[in-house]
Write a protein that holds these residues in place. Structure first.
Motif, PDB file in Angstrom:
ATOM      1  N   PRO A 214       0.620  -0.787   0.113  1.00 17.61           N
ATOM      2  CA  PRO A 214      -0.225  -0.030  -0.037  1.00 17.61           C
ATOM      3  C   PRO A 214       1.025   1.057   0.044  1.00 17.61           C
ATOM      4  O   PRO A 214       2.169   1.749   0.219  1.00 17.61           O
ATOM      5  CB  PRO A 214      -0.650   0.002   1.966  1.00 17.61           C
ATOM      6  CG  PRO A 214      -0.744  -1.923   2.026  1.00 17.61           C
ATOM      7  CD  PRO A 214       0.638  -2.028   1.003  1.00 17.61           C
ATOM      8  N   CYS A 215       0.010   2.343  -0.027  1.00 21.12           N
ATOM      9  CA  CYS A 215       1.414   3.773  -0.512  1.00 21.12           C
ATOM     10  C   CYS A 215       0.457   4.607   0.667  1.00 21.12           C
ATOM     11  O   CYS A 215       1.263   6.345   0.093  1.00 21.12           O
ATOM     12  CB  CYS A 215       1.006   4.362  -2.089  1.00 21.12           C
ATOM     13  SG  CYS A 215       0.410   4.461  -2.420  1.00 21.12           S
ATOM     14  N   ARG A 216      -0.574   4.254   1.491  1.00 16.88           N
ATOM     15  CA  ARG A 216      -1.207   5.835   1.918  1.00 16.88           C
ATOM     16  C   ARG A 216      -0.491   5.916   3.188  1.00 16.88           C
ATOM     17  O   ARG A 216       1.038   5.525   3.622  1.00 16.88           O
ATOM     18  CB  ARG A 216      -2.973   5.235   2.425  1.00 16.88           C
ATOM     19  CG  ARG A 216      -2.645   3.976   3.404  1.00 16.88           C
ATOM     20  CD  ARG A 216      -3.923   3.818   3.668  1.00 16.88           C
ATOM     21  NE  ARG A 216      -4.080   2.899   4.409  1.00 16.88           N
ATOM     22  CZ  ARG A 216      -5.160   1.790   5.154  1.00 16.88           C
ATOM     23  NH1 ARG A 216      -6.569   2.618   4.669  1.00 16.88           N
ATOM     24  NH2 ARG A 216      -5.852   1.576   5.631  1.00 16.88           N
ATOM     25  N   GLU A 217      -0.954   7.030   3.725  1.00 18.66           N
ATOM     26  CA  GLU A 217      -0.215   7.813   4.700  1.00 18.66           C
ATOM     27  C   GLU A 217      -0.145   6.560   6.254  1.00 18.66           C
ATOM     28  O   GLU A 217      -0.822   5.904   6.129  1.00 18.66           O
ATOM     29  CB  GLU A 217      -0.760   8.795   5.164  1.00 18.66           C
ATOM     30  CG  GLU A 217      -0.370   9.498   6.742  1.00 18.66           C
ATOM     31  CD  GLU A 217       0.980  10.086   6.621  1.00 18.66           C
ATOM     32  OE1 GLU A 217       2.040  10.016   7.595  1.00 18.66           O
ATOM     33  OE2 GLU A 217       1.340  10.556   5.022  1.00 18.66           O
ATOM     34  N   ALA A 218       1.052   6.274   6.969  1.00 22.74           N
ATOM     35  CA  ALA A 218       0.404   5.528   7.728  1.00 22.74           C
ATOM     36  C   ALA A 218       0.283   3.578   7.719  1.00 22.74           C
ATOM     37  O   ALA A 218      -0.344   3.026   8.734  1.00 22.74           O
ATOM     38  CB  ALA A 218       0.331   5.820   9.034  1.00 22.74           C
ATOM     39  N   TRP A 219       0.057   2.793   6.306  1.00 22.86           N
ATOM     40  CA  TRP A 219      -0.105   1.679   6.265  1.00 22.86           C
ATOM     41  C   TRP A 219       0.502   0.739   7.149  1.00 22.86           C
ATOM     42  O   TRP A 219      -0.595   0.004   7.445  1.00 22.86           O
ATOM     43  CB  TRP A 219      -0.252   1.230   4.913  1.00 22.86           C
ATOM     44  CG  TRP A 219       1.176   1.059   4.073  1.00 22.86           C
ATOM     45  CD1 TRP A 219       2.448   2.830   3.758  1.00 22.86           C
ATOM     46  CD2 TRP A 219       2.386   0.247   4.122  1.00 22.86           C
ATOM     47  NE1 TRP A 219       3.173   1.530   3.660  1.00 22.86           N
ATOM     48  CE2 TRP A 219       2.818   0.371   3.535  1.00 22.86           C
ATOM     49  CE3 TRP A 219       1.905  -0.892   4.572  1.00 22.86           C
ATOM     50  CZ2 TRP A 219       4.323  -0.410   3.524  1.00 22.86           C
ATOM     51  CZ3 TRP A 219       3.181  -2.035   4.769  1.00 22.86           C
ATOM     52  CH2 TRP A 219       3.638  -1.732   3.976  1.00 22.86           C
ATOM     53  N   LEU A 220       1.983   0.408   7.371  1.00 23.98           N
ATOM     54  CA  LEU A 220       2.116  -0.348   7.725  1.00 23.98           C
ATOM     55  C   LEU A 220       1.154  -0.179   9.388  1.00 23.98           C
ATOM     56  O   LEU A 220       1.466  -1.051   9.871  1.00 23.98           O
ATOM     57  CB  LEU A 220       4.035   0.196   7.844  1.00 23.98           C
ATOM     58  CG  LEU A 220       5.127  -1.783   8.169  1.00 23.98           C
ATOM     59  CD1 LEU A 220       4.187  -2.948   7.594  1.00 23.98           C
ATOM     60  CD2 LEU A 220       6.079  -0.831   8.451  1.00 23.98           C
ATOM     61  N   TYR A 221       1.749   1.606   9.793  1.00 19.38           N
ATOM     62  CA  TYR A 221       1.014   1.129  11.806  1.00 19.38           C
ATOM     63  C   TYR A 221      -0.301   0.454  11.765  1.00 19.38           C
ATOM     64  O   TYR A 221      -0.553  -0.179  12.798  1.00 19.38           O
ATOM     65  CB  TYR A 221       1.307   2.552  11.384  1.00 19.38           C
ATOM     66  CG  TYR A 221       0.861   2.318  13.184  1.00 19.38           C
ATOM     67  CD1 TYR A 221       1.406   1.921  14.446  1.00 19.38           C
ATOM     68  CD2 TYR A 221      -0.607   3.954  13.160  1.00 19.38           C
ATOM     69  CE1 TYR A 221       1.024   2.689  15.364  1.00 19.38           C
ATOM     70  CE2 TYR A 221      -0.360   4.034  14.946  1.00 19.38           C
ATOM     71  CZ  TYR A 221       0.100   2.830  16.115  1.00 19.38           C
ATOM     72  OH  TYR A 221      -1.079   3.327  16.517  1.00 19.38           O
ATOM     73  N   ARG A 222      -1.073   0.869  10.029  1.00 24.54           N
ATOM     74  CA  ARG A 222      -2.318   0.413  10.468  1.00 24.54           C
ATOM     75  C   ARG A 222      -2.491  -0.880  10.066  1.00 24.54           C
ATOM     76  O   ARG A 222      -3.529  -1.287  10.639  1.00 24.54           O
ATOM     77  CB  ARG A 222      -3.068   1.863   9.897  1.00 24.54           C
ATOM     78  CG  ARG A 222      -3.081   2.703   9.562  1.00 24.54           C
ATOM     79  CD  ARG A 222      -3.800   3.556   8.619  1.00 24.54           C
ATOM     80  NE  ARG A 222      -3.511   5.003   8.843  1.00 24.54           N
ATOM     81  CZ  ARG A 222      -4.363   6.107   7.913  1.00 24.54           C
ATOM     82  NH1 ARG A 222      -4.529   5.413   6.895  1.00 24.54           N
ATOM     83  NH2 ARG A 222      -3.503   7.459   8.186  1.00 24.54           N
ATOM     84  N   LEU A 223      -2.125  -1.693   9.514  1.00 21.75           N
ATOM     85  CA  LEU A 223      -2.188  -2.850   8.981  1.00 21.75           C
ATOM     86  C   LEU A 223      -1.954  -4.013  10.084  1.00 21.75           C
ATOM     87  O   LEU A 223      -2.367  -4.585  10.734  1.00 21.75           O
ATOM     88  CB  LEU A 223      -1.336  -3.334   7.792  1.00 21.75           C
ATOM     89  CG  LEU A 223      -0.973  -4.663   7.472  1.00 21.75           C
ATOM     90  CD1 LEU A 223      -2.563  -4.429   6.732  1.00 21.75           C
ATOM     91  CD2 LEU A 223      -0.647  -4.678   6.233  1.00 21.75           C
ATOM     92  N   ILE A 224      -0.330  -3.380  11.002  1.00 21.16           N
ATOM     93  CA  ILE A 224      -0.030  -4.156  12.263  1.00 21.16           C
ATOM     94  C   ILE A 224       0.346  -2.901  13.586  1.00 21.16           C
ATOM     95  O   ILE A 224       0.786  -2.157  13.435  1.00 21.16           O
ATOM     96  CB  ILE A 224       1.246  -4.911  11.760  1.00 21.16           C
ATOM     97  CG1 ILE A 224       0.848  -5.095  10.379  1.00 21.16           C
ATOM     98  CG2 ILE A 224       1.720  -6.194  12.932  1.00 21.16           C
ATOM     99  CD1 ILE A 224       2.685  -6.589   9.919  1.00 21.16           C
ATOM    100  N   PRO A 225      -0.571  -3.115  14.309  1.00 20.81           N
ATOM    101  CA  PRO A 225      -0.631  -1.893  14.602  1.00 20.81           C
ATOM    102  C   PRO A 225      -0.312  -2.237  16.051  1.00 20.81           C
ATOM    103  O   PRO A 225       0.895  -1.698  16.637  1.00 20.81           O
ATOM    104  CB  PRO A 225      -1.837  -1.988  15.885  1.00 20.81           C
ATOM    105  CG  PRO A 225      -3.119  -2.794  15.228  1.00 20.81           C
ATOM    106  CD  PRO A 225      -2.087  -3.308  13.846  1.00 20.81           C
TER     107      PRO A 225
END
Length: 164
Positions: free
Chosen positions: A99-110
């Motif tokens: 993904p390329c949206r803002e904070a995608w990794l943090y949203r995907l794996i909190p």
């Protein structure tokens, strides 16, 4: 303790530890959070490559910008002499992309939140900011990581240079 090629500065060692912890968190909590395994593998590989590129660029040091080469004129080929395609191109499988949206990794794996906080802290360190200011290529390498974590990279170092 002084920094040598085998013993990097403390802030760089902290960055390496945090990147390894981030990779471990992705590998451990990704499948548990219903993230497909191929996506977890892609994220883990991207993080490892980013760390390797950062350390290699840091070891090389700042590189002076190169002059842009002049474009070579390309001869025009008449349309009748161009080869005509005989077969239609084969259908390709859809590529798995991040993904390329803002904070995608943090949203995907909190669970990556502790790493996010630590990376923000490392970025605020004057020594790390000095590395980034000395070599702007490092900022370009780290931009995808900080975008994935939702951290804003500074446009200029957070400290003022010493007066002469």
């Amino acid at each position: 303790m002084s920094a040598t090629p085998t013993n990097p500065p403390f802030v760089i060692r902290c960055f390496i530890v945090m990147m390894n912890a981030l990779c471990d968190t992705v590998a451990e909590h990704g499948p548990a959070g219903y993230v497909p395994v191929p996506m977890v593998n892609l994220i883990w590989t991207r993080l490892q490559n980013l760390t390797t590129r950062f350390l290699a660029a840091l070891a090389r040091g700042p590189i002076p910008p190169r002059a842009k080469p002049t474009p070579k004129p390309t001869p025009e080929i008449p349309p009748e002499s161009q080869p005509q395609p005989e077969q239609p191109p084969r259908a390709r499988r859809k590529r798995l992309t991040l993904p390329c949206r803002e904070a995608w990794l943090y949203r995907l794996i909190p669970e990556t939140g502790f790493t996010r906080f630590t990376l923000q802290h490392i970025l605020a360190d004057p020594e790390f900011a000095g590395f980034l200011a000395a070599n702007p290529k490092l900022i370009r390498i780290l931009t995808p990581l900080y975008n994935a974590m939702g951290i804003d990279l500074p446009t200029e170092p957070p400290f003022a240079p010493d007066p002469p």
